[in-house]
Design a protein around this motif. Sequence first.
Motif, PDB file in Angstrom:
ATOM      1  N   MET A 202       0.805  -1.213   0.000  1.00  0.00           N
ATOM      2  CA  MET A 202       0.000   0.000   0.000  1.00  0.00           C
ATOM      3  C   MET A 202       0.845   1.273   0.000  1.00  0.00           C
ATOM      4  O   MET A 202       0.316   2.375   0.078  1.00  0.00           O
ATOM      5  CB  MET A 202      -0.958   0.011   1.197  1.00  0.00           C
ATOM      6  N   TYR A 552      10.165   4.934   3.819  1.00  0.00           N
ATOM      7  CA  TYR A 552       9.627   5.200   5.155  1.00  0.00           C
ATOM      8  C   TYR A 552       8.181   5.679   5.126  1.00  0.00           C
ATOM      9  O   TYR A 552       7.579   5.858   6.158  1.00  0.00           O
ATOM     10  CB  TYR A 552      10.465   6.263   5.868  1.00  0.00           C
TER      11      TYR A 552
ATOM     12  N   VAL B   7      -3.365  -5.031   2.255  1.00  0.00           N
ATOM     13  CA  VAL B   7      -4.124  -4.149   1.364  1.00  0.00           C
ATOM     14  C   VAL B   7      -5.196  -3.368   2.099  1.00  0.00           C
ATOM     15  O   VAL B   7      -5.886  -2.556   1.502  1.00  0.00           O
ATOM     16  CB  VAL B   7      -4.755  -4.899   0.169  1.00  0.00           C
ATOM     17  N   THR B   8      -5.363  -3.615   3.406  1.00  0.00           N
ATOM     18  CA  THR B   8      -6.320  -2.786   4.131  1.00  0.00           C
ATOM     19  C   THR B   8      -5.616  -1.770   5.028  1.00  0.00           C
ATOM     20  O   THR B   8      -6.247  -1.051   5.774  1.00  0.00           O
ATOM     21  CB  THR B   8      -7.256  -3.654   5.005  1.00  0.00           C
ATOM     22  N   GLU B   9      -4.292  -1.748   4.908  1.00  0.00           N
ATOM     23  CA  GLU B   9      -3.507  -0.783   5.664  1.00  0.00           C
ATOM     24  C   GLU B   9      -3.911   0.653   5.283  1.00  0.00           C
ATOM     25  O   GLU B   9      -4.365   0.903   4.190  1.00  0.00           O
ATOM     26  CB  GLU B   9      -2.077  -1.016   5.192  1.00  0.00           C
ATOM     27  N   LYS B  10      -3.655   1.563   6.231  1.00  0.00           N
ATOM     28  CA  LYS B  10      -3.844   2.979   5.886  1.00  0.00           C
ATOM     29  C   LYS B  10      -2.467   3.607   5.770  1.00  0.00           C
ATOM     30  O   LYS B  10      -1.918   4.098   6.763  1.00  0.00           O
ATOM     31  CB  LYS B  10      -4.643   3.695   6.976  1.00  0.00           C
ATOM     32  N   PRO B  11      -1.914   3.619   4.576  1.00  0.00           N
ATOM     33  CA  PRO B  11      -0.500   3.977   4.442  1.00  0.00           C
ATOM     34  C   PRO B  11      -0.226   5.422   4.833  1.00  0.00           C
ATOM     35  O   PRO B  11       0.880   5.748   5.241  1.00  0.00           O
ATOM     36  CB  PRO B  11      -0.228   3.752   2.957  1.00  0.00           C
ATOM     37  N   TRP B  12      -1.235   6.280   4.723  1.00  0.00           N
ATOM     38  CA  TRP B  12      -0.977   7.692   5.028  1.00  0.00           C
ATOM     39  C   TRP B  12      -0.756   7.913   6.523  1.00  0.00           C
ATOM     40  O   TRP B  12      -0.284   8.946   6.947  1.00  0.00           O
ATOM     41  CB  TRP B  12      -2.137   8.559   4.510  1.00  0.00           C
ATOM     42  N   ASN B  13      -1.120   6.903   7.325  1.00  0.00           N
ATOM     43  CA  ASN B  13      -0.969   7.033   8.761  1.00  0.00           C
ATOM     44  C   ASN B  13       0.379   6.586   9.275  1.00  0.00           C
ATOM     45  O   ASN B  13       0.687   6.788  10.430  1.00  0.00           O
ATOM     46  CB  ASN B  13      -2.026   6.162   9.458  1.00  0.00           C
ATOM     47  N   GLN B  14       1.125   5.901   8.409  1.00  0.00           N
ATOM     48  CA  GLN B  14       2.315   5.245   8.939  1.00  0.00           C
ATOM     49  C   GLN B  14       3.582   5.833   8.368  1.00  0.00           C
ATOM     50  O   GLN B  14       3.713   5.982   7.173  1.00  0.00           O
ATOM     51  CB  GLN B  14       2.279   3.766   8.595  1.00  0.00           C
ATOM     52  N   VAL B  15       4.508   6.115   9.257  1.00  0.00           N
ATOM     53  CA  VAL B  15       5.830   6.516   8.832  1.00  0.00           C
ATOM     54  C   VAL B  15       6.796   5.556   9.491  1.00  0.00           C
ATOM     55  O   VAL B  15       6.597   5.178  10.638  1.00  0.00           O
ATOM     56  CB  VAL B  15       6.141   7.959   9.267  1.00  0.00           C
TER      57      VAL B  15
END
Lengths: 587, 210
Positions: A202, A552, B7-15
Amino acid sequence: MAYVPLADQDDPHALHDPHSFITKYVWSQDHKVIAIQYGGTAIFVGLIALGLSILMRLQLGFPDSISWIDPAFYYQAVTMHGMIMVVYLLTALFLGGFGNYLIPLMCGTRDMVFPFLNMLSFWFYLLSVIILLASFFVTGGPAGAGWTLYAPQSITAGTPGSGGGMLLMLISLAVFIVAFTMGGLNYVTTILQARTRGMTLMRMPLSIWGIFTATVLGLFAFPALLVSAIMLGFDLVLGTSFFMPAMMQLGEQSTQDGGSPILFQHLFWFFGHPEVYIVALPAFGLVSDVIATHARKNIFGYRMMVWAIIAIGGLSFLVWAHHMYVSGMNPYFGFFFATTTLIIAVPTALKVYNWVLTLWQGNIRLNTPMLFAIGFIFTFVHGGLTGLFLGNVIIDVPLADTYFVVAHFHMVMGVSPVLVLYAALYHWYPKMTGRMYNETMGKVHFWCTFLGTYAIYLPMHYLGFLGVPRRYYEMGNTDFVPATAQALNANITIAAIFVATAQVLFFINIFMSLRKEKDAGGNPWGATTLEWQTPDTPPKHGNWGPELPTVYRWAYDYSVPGAKQDFIPQNEPGEEYEKTFHTRGHS
Amino acid sequence: MSLYRQVTEKPWNQVGLPDGIEARPTFQVPDQKVALVLFVIVACVLFSLLTVSYYLRIAWGAGDWVPVSEPATLWINTGVLVACSAVFQWSVIQARRQEAIRLTSMAGLLFVAGGLLTLVFIAGQYTAWQTLIGGGYTLQSNPANAFFYLLTGVHILHLAGGLWVWTKALFNMRSGANPGDSRLSIELCTWYWHFLLLVWFGLFYVLSTT
Ligand code: HEM
Ligand SMILES: [Cu+2]
């Protein structure tokens, strides 16, 4: 030599830099060179297809003005134009060209996982192109029964090019499919297995999602074309009758009988409809990245966009018979396919909304790639809406095989993907060459192309309402079409010549810019994705220098509040205001 | 992480590096295996489409279908192909036990034998064709015959493709490739041959019941 632990050794790719000209640029296994070889070949055949369309338009706009365009040539031009545009230009350029260039760069790998197979894929593609073009020179000329190659017409004596031309077409398609399969296995395996660390599924840019899903569709759909090509080839050369019904050929009862032409149509469209999405999905992906970058905003609804791509991909295998409403099929069948066709519009519309919402309140830079991307939204919505009409049996029946259909599919799968191709070519040109193209010339090119294609295709819808039939060399017993249609046709032709000529601007622009100093820098757009973060521009063999990048964050950190710049590259840890892995408070 | 979770991850939340500092492929197997599985899926699609066409030609044709009476050789050939798979499987088992894999070692010899048996199978299919042609079942005379040649032919082409990879593996083994690679080659060839055996069962069933 001192002992170096395996983990500390340089990557083998970096060590085996090809040195001679031949291994570097001809028999190259470097994905970037292969991409450019694919792209160059595709654009070259595309220009031939464009030339053919101009010849057709001259005949339609100014009947009999060119004496050597006879009906046979017209049909052959229609066929070759359609097939080249769909398969040999768009499929090859999106997947072979952009797929090859972007997959390793965006996923952070040094190359495809099977570089040799990748090289082989290109050479098979080139071979298929040569075979296809050879058909112009055989007796009887190239195939002439429409790009759909419907049996029995396509292989019946009397149809232009039904002998050698048709045989070469089928062989060429088979070779193309082999080439595609080799490339496709490579793309999918690379995306699944070789992503650099931190690049979760993702976090992949939508370009990669589009290319990935389209490749999977291709792997499932091309076998149907292969099966129909093999069986049609048997009917043509060996005298079997898979598809050939009992009929008269040139006044004689043919020896073949009992076959099923409808079977051919089903097989063809089981390939043919997904093919539309094989072309469209990479375009969706690329345009999403172009829009996000130049609107300086994260793409609206990333997850929805990914799921929509996958949903469209899956549904595209359930709609094929909407091309066959007038083939005499069972009405319930038609009802089923009309329903699935309308359902597929839902995820497609969702994508359109998301593009528009990405633009909403963005810090939009109206440069050439962005203009082409926005132009795409217009033409795609336009073609999509007429598609909704044609998807309904009752509306399709009177409109089938008229110019309304020609207008529809050119809007949705001719002009739209081509606009995205231009957006992408301008957008990634600085990365591929290290140089900036000429912005003014790019903008002029855009406006000529965009307005020009509307001048071509908008009137065609109206011609369709008047009942002007598709694939006609000239008006025959078509008295119901008013004579004024001819004036419209002449105007369309003038617009087509204008648009075709305007494409010269593109070539002048990219070739002139090549002669400049390298002035673009590594990341002229301030983009987040990995291909813009390479140590060299254009990237060297092996892409990344000694160490692979680490990812990252997702691909769309534009205008993040509190960040130093209005973009944060994917490989930027960003320690100043975030410590390693944590969750941002809100979504 | 499971594919679904991914595929259900919320990528915008993770750094950061949510899945650790090692690069991890989506499937924890060698790339070649992934590619082979993909290819097998593609081949499945191809054979399914051929089979569907087969039945549709019966249903939609003009009633001109005259079933082929399959030559008895096909049963023998089936036996040979089963033997192929068995020998390949045995070679895999041996390869797991052996330290080094040479052509002359047990695993190598079995691997060679598997390929040679495949050639016997192909020759056998050819004999079956000859029998049919001798009996007047030519390609043109009936769609059932045409399909018989087409389906068996496409199956043979897939075996031939396998043999190409097999030959390359043999050359590598002879020039002393590392045992891990050889083991993988043997295993992948074996998988592929098992797959083509299953396809053959399917085709044989389809051909002999109609
Ligand atoms: C300036 C650009 C183009 C012009 C002027 C043009 C013109 C034409 C014309 C005149 C026809 C024949 C219509 C008929 O007689 O029925 C045609 C057919 C077709 N075109 Fe284009 N075209 C262009 C670009 C494209 C592109 C980019 C595609 C890519 C998808 C495309 C795909 C097709 C197809 C699939 C057909 C149908 C062929 C057939 O009926 O078998 N065209 N085009
Ligand atoms: Cu369709």
